[in-house]
Motif scaffolding. Structure first.
Motif, mmCIF file in Angstrom:
data_model
loop_
_atom_site.group_PDB
_atom_site.id
_atom_site.type_symbol
_atom_site.label_atom_id
_atom_site.label_comp_id
_atom_site.label_asym_id
_atom_site.label_seq_id
_atom_site.Cartn_x
_atom_site.Cartn_y
_atom_site.Cartn_z
ATOM 1 N N PHE A 1 34.771 -11.314 -17.104
ATOM 2 C CA PHE A 1 35.192 -11.149 -15.714
ATOM 3 C C PHE A 1 34.021 -11.433 -14.781
ATOM 4 N N VAL A 2 34.298 -12.172 -13.720
ATOM 5 C CA VAL A 2 33.305 -12.432 -12.680
ATOM 6 C C VAL A 2 33.415 -11.298 -11.661
ATOM 7 N N PRO A 3 32.298 -10.672 -11.278
ATOM 8 C CA PRO A 3 32.367 -9.599 -10.278
ATOM 9 C C PRO A 3 33.129 -10.046 -9.033
ATOM 10 N N PRO A 4 33.981 -9.189 -8.499
ATOM 11 C CA PRO A 4 34.875 -9.602 -7.411
ATOM 12 C C PRO A 4 34.185 -9.834 -6.073
ATOM 13 N N LEU A 5 34.953 -10.423 -5.167
ATOM 14 C CA LEU A 5 34.566 -10.600 -3.768
ATOM 15 C C LEU A 5 35.542 -9.808 -2.908
ATOM 16 N N PHE A 6 35.016 -9.005 -1.977
ATOM 17 C CA PHE A 6 35.833 -8.284 -1.012
ATOM 18 C C PHE A 6 35.641 -8.923 0.356
ATOM 19 N N HIS B 1 28.919 -17.945 -5.800
ATOM 20 C CA HIS B 1 28.797 -16.715 -6.592
ATOM 21 C C HIS B 1 29.266 -16.962 -8.030
ATOM 22 N N PHE B 2 30.402 -17.644 -8.179
ATOM 23 C CA PHE B 2 30.977 -17.959 -9.484
ATOM 24 C C PHE B 2 30.017 -18.823 -10.305
ATOM 25 N N ILE B 3 29.496 -19.869 -9.681
ATOM 26 C CA ILE B 3 28.576 -20.782 -10.374
ATOM 27 C C ILE B 3 27.304 -20.057 -10.793
ATOM 28 N N GLY B 4 26.787 -19.223 -9.913
ATOM 29 C CA GLY B 4 25.584 -18.471 -10.240
ATOM 30 C C GLY B 4 25.798 -17.504 -11.396
ATOM 31 N N HIS B 5 27.000 -16.973 -11.491
ATOM 32 C CA HIS B 5 27.304 -16.007 -12.552
ATOM 33 C C HIS B 5 27.590 -16.700 -13.879
ATOM 34 N N ILE B 6 28.312 -17.830 -13.830
ATOM 35 C CA ILE B 6 28.765 -18.511 -15.043
ATOM 36 C C ILE B 6 27.748 -19.523 -15.564
ATOM 37 N N LYS B 7 27.014 -20.164 -14.642
ATOM 38 C CA LYS B 7 25.998 -21.163 -14.981
ATOM 39 C C LYS B 7 26.566 -22.317 -15.826
ATOM 40 N N PRO B 8 27.536 -23.046 -15.283
ATOM 41 C CA PRO B 8 28.062 -24.212 -16.005
ATOM 42 C C PRO B 8 27.023 -25.326 -16.084
ATOM 43 N N SER B 9 27.193 -26.198 -17.055
ATOM 44 C CA SER B 9 26.274 -27.322 -17.228
ATOM 45 C C SER B 9 27.054 -28.521 -17.753
ATOM 46 N N LEU B 10 26.405 -29.675 -17.855
ATOM 47 C CA LEU B 10 27.056 -30.874 -18.373
ATOM 48 C C LEU B 10 27.539 -30.662 -19.801
ATOM 49 N N GLN B 11 26.752 -29.913 -20.569
ATOM 50 C CA GLN B 11 27.102 -29.653 -21.968
ATOM 51 C C GLN B 11 28.069 -28.476 -22.107
ATOM 52 N N ASP B 12 28.225 -27.690 -21.075
ATOM 53 C CA ASP B 12 29.044 -26.478 -21.139
ATOM 54 C C ASP B 12 29.847 -26.359 -19.841
ATOM 55 N N LYS C 1 29.555 -31.256 -8.435
ATOM 56 C CA LYS C 1 28.112 -31.279 -8.652
ATOM 57 C C LYS C 1 27.658 -30.261 -9.691
ATOM 58 N N ASN C 2 28.471 -29.234 -9.908
ATOM 59 C CA ASN C 2 28.056 -28.152 -10.795
ATOM 60 C C ASN C 2 28.912 -28.045 -12.054
ATOM 61 N N HIS C 3 29.623 -29.129 -12.389
ATOM 62 C CA HIS C 3 30.367 -29.212 -13.654
ATOM 63 C C HIS C 3 31.496 -28.195 -13.735
ATOM 64 N N VAL C 4 32.160 -27.964 -12.584
ATOM 65 C CA VAL C 4 33.327 -27.096 -12.530
ATOM 66 C C VAL C 4 34.540 -27.949 -12.161
ATOM 67 N N THR C 5 35.491 -28.060 -13.075
ATOM 68 C CA THR C 5 36.733 -28.767 -12.794
ATOM 69 C C THR C 5 37.730 -27.776 -12.230
ATOM 70 N N ILE C 6 38.301 -28.086 -11.071
ATOM 71 C CA ILE C 6 39.233 -27.178 -10.402
ATOM 72 C C ILE C 6 40.655 -27.699 -10.607
#
Length: 227
Positions: free
Chosen positions: A50-55, A95-106, A131-136
């Protein structure tokens, strides 16, 4: 286009909850500001992460003590309406990217609904994802009631636990009125009880997202949702 086989730990679903402060569904609490909205963004993956929520609080200026008692890592933003805005959703994606840390290999697949302009017409979010390897990926609107894993598996126990927390608080604080500064303190215990590996795995499984199940919809259901 290169096909990517996503690890289930990199399959994430996001859900935006808009709730009235003190609304009857989550207890008998009385709100100091009737009709004020608080938005919460929840996000989980297929194996219990779980990614910490946003209020999003309905006010102009942020105060640190609004997050007192919030789940660890929670972030917050403010807007007079209490609704999520494009720039706030961009903040959440950072926030999501900083928490998950996606990469080209992951790489990461982020599944969301398309009801909000903050999602589907937010160029900053789309570019940030690329730019951060997140497919939406957006869930088709007619199918979200069956493919939104957080709504199917997480929200029911969360609302139950949240109601219990509010009822307990009311009994311990007779005559008091809940306001924005109580939201996180009341929500945290309910969130921590609901954010389990079993619940997240059940959500993705029931939606047919993981394990992939192309038969999650029966033929007659396609006719109902005009798919």
């Amino acid at each position: 286009m290169e096909k990517i086989n996503y690890n289930p730990s990199r399959l994430y679903n996001i859900y935006i909850v808009i709730t009235l402060k003190g609304k009857k569904q989550v207890g008998t609490v009385t709100a100091a500001e009737r009709g004020a909205l608080v938005t919460v963004v929840f996000c989980m993956n297929a194996v219990g992460g779980f990614v910490p929520p946003l209020f999003v609080f309905p006010r102009k200026n942020m105060k640190a003590d609004l997050l007192d008692g919030a789940p660890p890592g929670t972030i917050a933003a403010c807007h007079p309406s209490g609704w999520i805005q494009q720039h706030i959703f961009s903040q959440w994606l950072q926030h999501f990217i900083g928490h998950i840390k996606p990469s080209l290999q992951d790489q990461v697949l982020l599944i969301l609904d398309g009801h909000y302009y903050s999602h589907t017409r937010n160029i900053e979010v789309i570019e940030m994802g690329r730019k951060n390897h997140v497919t939406i990926l957006c869930i088709p609107p007619p199918t979200s009631h069956r493919m939104q894993s957080l709504d199917i598996a997480f929200m029911s126990p969360f609302k139950t636990y949240d109601s219990q927390q509010i009822e307990m608080w009311l009994k311990q604080n007779p005559g008091r009125i809940a306001n924005a500064f109580h939201i996180c303190k009341l929500t945290c215990p309910a969130y921590l009880k609901s954010a389990t590996a079993e619940i997240s795995a059940n959500g993705f499984r029931k939606c047919g997202i993981y394990p992939l199940n192309g038969n999650v919809f029966a033929d007659h259901e396609f006719k109902k949702c005009n798919c």
